[in-house]
Design a protein around this motif. Sequence first.
Motif, mmCIF file in Angstrom:
data_model
loop_
_atom_site.group_PDB
_atom_site.id
_atom_site.type_symbol
_atom_site.label_atom_id
_atom_site.label_comp_id
_atom_site.label_asym_id
_atom_site.label_seq_id
_atom_site.Cartn_x
_atom_site.Cartn_y
_atom_site.Cartn_z
ATOM 1 N N PRO A 106 39.873 32.879 -8.147
ATOM 2 C CA PRO A 106 38.620 33.637 -8.291
ATOM 3 C C PRO A 106 38.812 35.094 -8.691
ATOM 4 O O PRO A 106 38.080 35.600 -9.542
ATOM 5 C CB PRO A 106 37.977 33.531 -6.911
ATOM 6 N N ARG A 107 39.780 35.789 -8.128
ATOM 7 C CA ARG A 107 39.979 37.205 -8.480
ATOM 8 C C ARG A 107 40.432 37.361 -9.922
ATOM 9 O O ARG A 107 39.971 38.248 -10.627
ATOM 10 C CB ARG A 107 41.009 37.852 -7.547
ATOM 11 N N ALA A 108 41.319 36.487 -10.375
ATOM 12 C CA ALA A 108 41.771 36.542 -11.772
ATOM 13 C C ALA A 108 40.621 36.202 -12.717
ATOM 14 O O ALA A 108 40.499 36.792 -13.791
ATOM 15 C CB ALA A 108 42.937 35.583 -11.991
ATOM 16 N N GLY A 109 39.759 35.285 -12.324
ATOM 17 C CA GLY A 109 38.606 34.933 -13.144
ATOM 18 C C GLY A 109 37.647 36.093 -13.303
ATOM 19 O O GLY A 109 37.157 36.364 -14.399
ATOM 20 N N VAL A 110 37.397 36.799 -12.215
ATOM 21 C CA VAL A 110 36.508 37.960 -12.271
ATOM 22 C C VAL A 110 37.151 39.072 -13.108
ATOM 23 O O VAL A 110 36.478 39.736 -13.899
ATOM 24 C CB VAL A 110 36.146 38.445 -10.852
ATOM 25 N N ALA A 111 38.458 39.273 -12.957
ATOM 26 C CA ALA A 111 39.156 40.288 -13.754
ATOM 27 C C ALA A 111 39.102 39.929 -15.240
ATOM 28 O O ALA A 111 38.856 40.794 -16.088
ATOM 29 C CB ALA A 111 40.594 40.431 -13.288
ATOM 30 N N ALA A 112 39.312 38.661 -15.572
ATOM 31 C CA ALA A 112 39.242 38.229 -16.967
ATOM 32 C C ALA A 112 37.834 38.417 -17.517
ATOM 33 O O ALA A 112 37.654 38.807 -18.675
ATOM 34 C CB ALA A 112 39.666 36.767 -17.096
ATOM 35 N N LEU A 113 36.845 38.183 -16.689
ATOM 36 C CA LEU A 113 35.464 38.390 -17.096
ATOM 37 C C LEU A 113 35.202 39.861 -17.397
ATOM 38 O O LEU A 113 34.526 40.201 -18.368
ATOM 39 C CB LEU A 113 34.542 37.899 -15.979
ATOM 40 N N ALA A 114 35.776 40.740 -16.576
ATOM 41 C CA ALA A 114 35.592 42.178 -16.778
ATOM 42 C C ALA A 114 36.266 42.667 -18.058
ATOM 43 O O ALA A 114 35.753 43.546 -18.735
ATOM 44 C CB ALA A 114 36.135 42.944 -15.573
ATOM 45 N N PHE A 115 37.397 42.079 -18.413
ATOM 46 C CA PHE A 115 38.134 42.532 -19.596
ATOM 47 C C PHE A 115 37.638 41.919 -20.900
ATOM 48 O O PHE A 115 38.033 42.356 -21.973
ATOM 49 C CB PHE A 115 39.630 42.231 -19.439
ATOM 50 N N ALA A 116 36.768 40.948 -20.830
ATOM 51 C CA ALA A 116 36.324 40.251 -22.037
ATOM 52 C C ALA A 116 35.607 41.163 -23.024
ATOM 53 O O ALA A 116 35.775 41.032 -24.235
ATOM 54 C CB ALA A 116 35.427 39.081 -21.662
ATOM 55 N N GLY A 117 34.827 42.089 -22.542
ATOM 56 C CA GLY A 117 34.064 42.952 -23.429
ATOM 57 C C GLY A 117 34.902 43.922 -24.231
ATOM 58 O O GLY A 117 34.425 44.488 -25.230
ATOM 59 N N VAL A 118 36.144 44.113 -23.840
ATOM 60 C CA VAL A 118 37.023 45.049 -24.547
ATOM 61 C C VAL A 118 37.197 44.620 -26.007
ATOM 62 O O VAL A 118 37.111 45.437 -26.919
ATOM 63 C CB VAL A 118 38.393 45.138 -23.836
ATOM 64 N N PHE A 119 37.392 43.338 -26.232
ATOM 65 C CA PHE A 119 37.642 42.853 -27.590
ATOM 66 C C PHE A 119 36.389 42.924 -28.454
ATOM 67 O O PHE A 119 36.454 43.253 -29.637
ATOM 68 C CB PHE A 119 38.196 41.435 -27.552
ATOM 69 N N GLY A 120 35.241 42.619 -27.870
ATOM 70 C CA GLY A 120 33.996 42.710 -28.621
ATOM 71 C C GLY A 120 33.672 44.130 -29.033
ATOM 72 O O GLY A 120 33.168 44.372 -30.138
ATOM 73 N N ALA A 121 33.953 45.082 -28.175
ATOM 74 C CA ALA A 121 33.665 46.481 -28.493
ATOM 75 C C ALA A 121 34.573 46.997 -29.601
ATOM 76 O O ALA A 121 34.169 47.864 -30.376
ATOM 77 C CB ALA A 121 33.805 47.341 -27.248
ATOM 78 N N LEU A 122 35.787 46.474 -29.686
ATOM 79 C CA LEU A 122 36.684 46.892 -30.771
ATOM 80 C C LEU A 122 36.054 46.593 -32.127
ATOM 81 O O LEU A 122 35.998 47.442 -33.005
ATOM 82 C CB LEU A 122 38.028 46.168 -30.671
ATOM 83 N N GLY A 123 35.572 45.379 -32.300
ATOM 84 C CA GLY A 123 34.978 44.977 -33.568
ATOM 85 C C GLY A 123 33.659 45.665 -33.844
ATOM 86 O O GLY A 123 33.334 45.969 -34.990
ATOM 87 N N GLY A 124 32.872 45.923 -32.810
ATOM 88 C CA GLY A 124 31.589 46.585 -32.994
ATOM 89 C C GLY A 124 31.737 47.985 -33.556
ATOM 90 O O GLY A 124 30.961 48.414 -34.416
#
Length: 165
Positions: A106-124
């Motif tokens: 669960p903690r790794a899942g929440v951390a992965a969820l938090a880091f997901a937006g990093v890649f989208g913001a790069l392209g934006g």
Amino acid sequence: MRLGRRIASLVWGDDVDPALRPVLAVTLVVSLAGSTMWSFMAIWAVDELGEKDLLPFAFLVGALLSGASGYLGGYLSDRLGRRRIILGEGVMVAYPLVLLAVSGNPRAGVAALAFAGVFGALGGSVAQAMVADLVAPERHESAYASVRVAANFGVVLGPPFGGLL
């Protein structure tokens, strides 16, 4: 074909630069895909991970990281080239597999969820920078507005599209 052009004309106006059309298409598709996925990530986090209390913090950290990532994306696109950075956003295609891989923790899942937006913001940030590269300065205002409309369309259409899937 005329109907498609008429709809595009109604949405983005008659004076969209042809060079900007690929940026609009990529922005729309990326926004649509992200909105389709993100609409259900909170449900996944609560049902699969059982982390209802950590979820708001994950989204807050993700938003802060996305803000920093947007600035980094602009910097990197100036140094490495726009195409490399915007294509790097393709990492998000495999990101659901990352989330599935860490769903047992669960903690790794929440951390992965938090880091997901990093890649989208790069392209934006790259899409915004490309407007300045592709469009004459006197047309920047309408071009930036067109990119914003494409992104907003994707956000609006994503959840119903995800619901159909």
